[in-house]
Design a protein around this motif. Structure first.
Motif, PDB file in Angstrom:
ATOM      1  N   SER A 197       5.149  10.546  -6.686  1.00 25.24           N
ATOM      2  CA  SER A 197       5.215   9.911  -5.361  1.00 25.24           C
ATOM      3  C   SER A 197       6.635   9.614  -4.904  1.00 25.24           C
ATOM      4  O   SER A 197       6.875   9.412  -3.712  1.00 25.24           O
ATOM      5  N   ASN A 199       1.402  -0.817  -6.293  1.00 26.58           N
ATOM      6  CA  ASN A 199       1.232  -0.117  -5.024  1.00 26.58           C
ATOM      7  C   ASN A 199       0.255   1.041  -5.237  1.00 26.58           C
ATOM      8  O   ASN A 199      -0.663   0.926  -6.067  1.00 26.58           O
ATOM      9  N   ARG A 200       0.449   2.153  -4.527  1.00 26.46           N
ATOM     10  CA  ARG A 200      -0.451   3.305  -4.652  1.00 26.46           C
ATOM     11  C   ARG A 200       0.331   4.554  -5.058  1.00 26.46           C
ATOM     12  O   ARG A 200       0.016   5.660  -4.629  1.00 26.46           O
ATOM     13  N   GLY A 223       2.402   4.555  -0.848  1.00 26.97           N
ATOM     14  CA  GLY A 223       1.952   5.721  -1.608  1.00 26.97           C
ATOM     15  C   GLY A 223       3.015   6.787  -1.756  1.00 26.97           C
ATOM     16  O   GLY A 223       2.811   7.759  -2.487  1.00 26.97           O
ATOM     17  N   HIS A 276       1.868   7.536  -7.373  1.00 24.39           N
ATOM     18  CA  HIS A 276       1.441   8.442  -8.433  1.00 24.39           C
ATOM     19  C   HIS A 276       2.668   9.041  -9.102  1.00 24.39           C
ATOM     20  O   HIS A 276       3.813   8.719  -8.769  1.00 24.39           O
ATOM     21  N   PRO A 327       2.279   2.156 -16.656  1.00 27.68           N
ATOM     22  CA  PRO A 327       1.057   1.859 -15.918  1.00 27.68           C
ATOM     23  C   PRO A 327       0.527   0.490 -16.260  1.00 27.68           C
ATOM     24  O   PRO A 327       0.815  -0.059 -17.300  1.00 27.68           O
ATOM     25  N   ARG A 367       0.834  -1.212   0.000  1.00 26.84           N
ATOM     26  CA  ARG A 367       0.000   0.000   0.000  1.00 26.84           C
ATOM     27  C   ARG A 367       0.869   1.262   0.000  1.00 26.84           C
ATOM     28  O   ARG A 367       0.451   2.307   0.507  1.00 26.84           O
ATOM     29  N   ASN A 408       0.796   0.752 -11.052  1.00 20.83           N
ATOM     30  CA  ASN A 408       0.385   1.759 -10.075  1.00 20.83           C
ATOM     31  C   ASN A 408      -0.705   2.633 -10.691  1.00 20.83           C
ATOM     32  O   ASN A 408      -0.957   2.579 -11.909  1.00 20.83           O
ATOM     33  N   PRO A 409      -1.388   3.454  -9.888  1.00 29.87           N
ATOM     34  CA  PRO A 409      -2.478   4.280 -10.435  1.00 29.87           C
ATOM     35  C   PRO A 409      -2.055   5.184 -11.580  1.00 29.87           C
ATOM     36  O   PRO A 409      -2.829   5.437 -12.493  1.00 29.87           O
ATOM     37  N   GLU A 410      -0.820   5.695 -11.531  1.00 33.06           N
ATOM     38  CA  GLU A 410      -0.312   6.550 -12.594  1.00 33.06           C
ATOM     39  C   GLU A 410       1.101   6.104 -12.955  1.00 33.06           C
ATOM     40  O   GLU A 410       1.779   5.448 -12.150  1.00 33.06           O
ATOM     41  N   GLN A 411       1.525   6.472 -14.154  1.00 33.12           N
ATOM     42  CA  GLN A 411       2.902   6.187 -14.533  1.00 33.12           C
ATOM     43  C   GLN A 411       3.837   6.969 -13.626  1.00 33.12           C
ATOM     44  O   GLN A 411       3.669   8.170 -13.422  1.00 33.12           O
TER      45      GLN A 411
END
Length: 575
Positions: free
Chosen positions: A534, A528-529, A507, A531, A575, A505, A554-557
């Motif tokens: 990050s 993971n989380r 971030g 962005h 991504p 998790r 992950n949510p974004e590249q």
């Protein structure tokens, strides 16, 4: 006047010489410094005077213009359907004939095809369409490969009367016992390797060469070894009988007893209910996996005192099938495989010199203080995918194992690290348990540990106590993937080269996340989380050995920036 005319005739130039006249009169004047070119079939290569290579040319017709001096002829990987007798019979100097992977049928192979090849030593006709073997092969033969055809029958002079024959390959054919004459190897007293695997034999053929050292009979329909069938094969070292239909009634106490040089015996994937009797003292490897063995009797193993590897995986031993002392005669046993037998505990009174004990996928629920006490030389212990719970693993269970280098406890129900782990450990696998805490004192003394897997547990950052990694100064691979970590654990070991953090998790990756791991080569942060921003720009500063950074899923590249001093750019996942 006459004298003057004679002088004039001598001084006048004569007619031009006939072409070749000088060569006839003076042969050395017409010779070139290079030898004349050798004849070679079109598109083939002839690197030496005795070698013709026509490999992989899609030939449909046997090539002509092959020199009579050829000793090695390669015609493999073509589309030949027949061998013309006239062309083949004139190649009397052949020693090697390679016809592997063509379309040659028995109809395209005349009975007398090889009778003129009196020097032939190696013949390769594997992967063709022969339905019967050649009736005659030369007496000079040493190696014959007829594998992967459709052969249903061989003849007395196919392999018989060949005093120099050493290796015969007949695997992947359709031979039944009826297709093997009783005198198939008569007069061939030097055969050391015979492969009859993947045929249709229903019993072990009699009258096999007494000189055999390796006999392959796996993947047949063999349900019986006739009494005395192996009584003359006293030189046999390797015997492969796996994937047959052998039962206890198909063997007797004399089946293997005369094989006084036997070292390797594979009886796996049969229907045996007990360990065979009469095993020879020389046996080093006995493979009995995938049978129906319910009980191991010490008396059956007493003769095989030299056994080093005993493989009993996937039988039906259950709670009572391996009683105390059953393996005691095997004083030199090195490796014991008991994978998937429904065992409820570690078998008692195992041989003291055992080096590897493999017990995954059983029903072991408890490890007592004395269960492993007699195995002080054990180097590998695999108890993965059993039913161990922390409350039933004694704190001193592993302490006697002072030579242990690899311990696999994956796939159990442990909620905490076991105590008393030996300082000799190099590899510790604890993935797929229910670990909720890492206590520094339980890792104390593991200063030789190289690899630690804690993947697929329930670890959070707060569950990792301060100083947990302090004593793991040799740790190179750490797998913390698929836990519940919210950021990179601090103070990781300095020797770390590979770090798995995927499936957590996380971030954010701060600028000081890897200050303690300057030797890091591979970092896995996928799923993971994270962005786009990050990861702090300074996070990888000083990681001069980093080659791989995986941030896919992950949510974004995620943008990965490495310092310009890094020798090679790592792979950054998308991504």
């Amino acid at each position: 006047m006459v004298i003057i005319l004679l002088l004039l005739l001598l001084l006048l130039p004569g007619p031009p010489p006939t072409p070749g006249m000088e060569d006839a009169a003076f042969p050395h004047l017409g010779e070139s410094s290079q030898p004349p070119p050798r004849a070679c079939p079109p598109r083939c290569s002839c690197p030496r005077a005795d070698t013709v290579d026509c490999n992989g040319l899609d030939l449909q017709v046997f090539p002509d213009n092959i020199t009579r001096a050829a000793q090695h002829l390669s015609l493999q990987n073509n589309q030949l359907q027949e061998l013309p007798y006239n062309e083949l019979s004139r190649l009397r100097s052949l020693r090697t004939l390679n016809l592997h992977n063509n379309l040659i049928s028995s109809e395209g192979l005349p009975d007398e095809a090889f009778e003129s090849l009196t020097q032939l030593q190696h013949i390769y006709v594997a992967h063709n369409k022969l339905s019967v073997a050649p009736q005659f092969l030369p007496r000079s033969l040493r190696v014959a490969d007829l594998a992967a055809n459709q052969v249903t029958e061989i003849f007395p002079l196919t392999f018989g009367e060949k005093p120099a024959l050493r290796s015969v390959y007949l695997h992947n054919n359709q031979l039944s016992n009826a297709g093997l004459p009783p005198d198939a190897f008569h007069g061939s007293e030097a055969v050391a390797t015979l492969s009859l695997s993947s045929n249709r034999l229903s019993y072990l053929p009699p009258s096999l060469p007494p000189s055999l050292e390796r006999l392959h009979l796996q993947n047949n329909l063999i349900s019986k070894v006739p009494r005395g069938a192996l009584s003359r094969q006293t030189h046999l070292r390797e015997l492969y009988l796996q994937h047959n239909q052998l039962t206890d009634s198909g063997l007797d106490a004399t089946t293997f007893s005369k094989l006084r040089h036997l070292e390797y015996l594979d009886l796996s994937h049969n229907q045996l209910a007990s360990v065979p009797a009469g095993l020879p003292r020389t046996l080093a490897v006995l493979h009995l996996g995938r049978n129906r063995i319910r009980w191991v009797e010490a008396a059956r193993l007493r003769g095989a005192r030299g056994l080093r590897y005993l493989l009993l995986q996937h039988n039906q031993l259950g709670a009572e099938g391996l009683p105390a002392g059953a393996l005691r005669p095997l004083r030199g046993l090195h490796t014991l495989h008991l994978y998937g037998n429904g065992l409820h505990r570690v078998p008692p009174a195992l041989p003291r010199r055992l080096r590897a004990l493999v017990l995954p996928h059983n029903h072991v629920t408890t490890l007592g203080a004395r269960d492993l006490a007699g195995l002080r030389g054990l180097a590998e212990l695999n108890l993965a995918y059993n039913r161990l719970v922390s409350a039933r693993v004694h704190r001193r269970a592993f302490r006697p194992l002072r030579a242990l280098r690899s311990l696999d406890l994956a796939g159990n129900q442990l909620t905490r690290l076991p105590g008393g782990l030996p300082g000799s450990l190099r590899t510790l696998r604890l993935q797929r348990n229910q670990l909720r805490a890492l206590e520094p004192e339980l890792l104390a003394g593991l200063d030789q540990l190289r690899e630690l897997s804690l993947a697929h547990n329930r670890l959070r950052i707060g569950d990792i106590g301060p100083g947990t990694w302090h004593e793991l100064q040799a740790l190179q691979v750490l797998d913390l993937s698929h836990n519940e970590l919210s950021f990179v654990p601090p103070d990781l070991p300095e020797a770390l080269e590979e770090l798995h953090l995927q499936g957590n998790r996380i971030g954010h990756v701060g600028s000081e996340a890897f200050l303690s791991t300057p030797r890091l080569r591979a970092l896995f942060l996928r799923a993971n989380r994270l962005h786009m921003t990050s990861i702090a720009p300074e996070a990888f500063l000083g990681l001069l050995h980093l080659r791989v950074v995986d941030t896919a899923g992950n949510p974004e590249q995620v943008l990965v920036r490495l310092p310009p001093t890094t020798p090679r750019q790592p792979r950054a996942g998308g991504p």
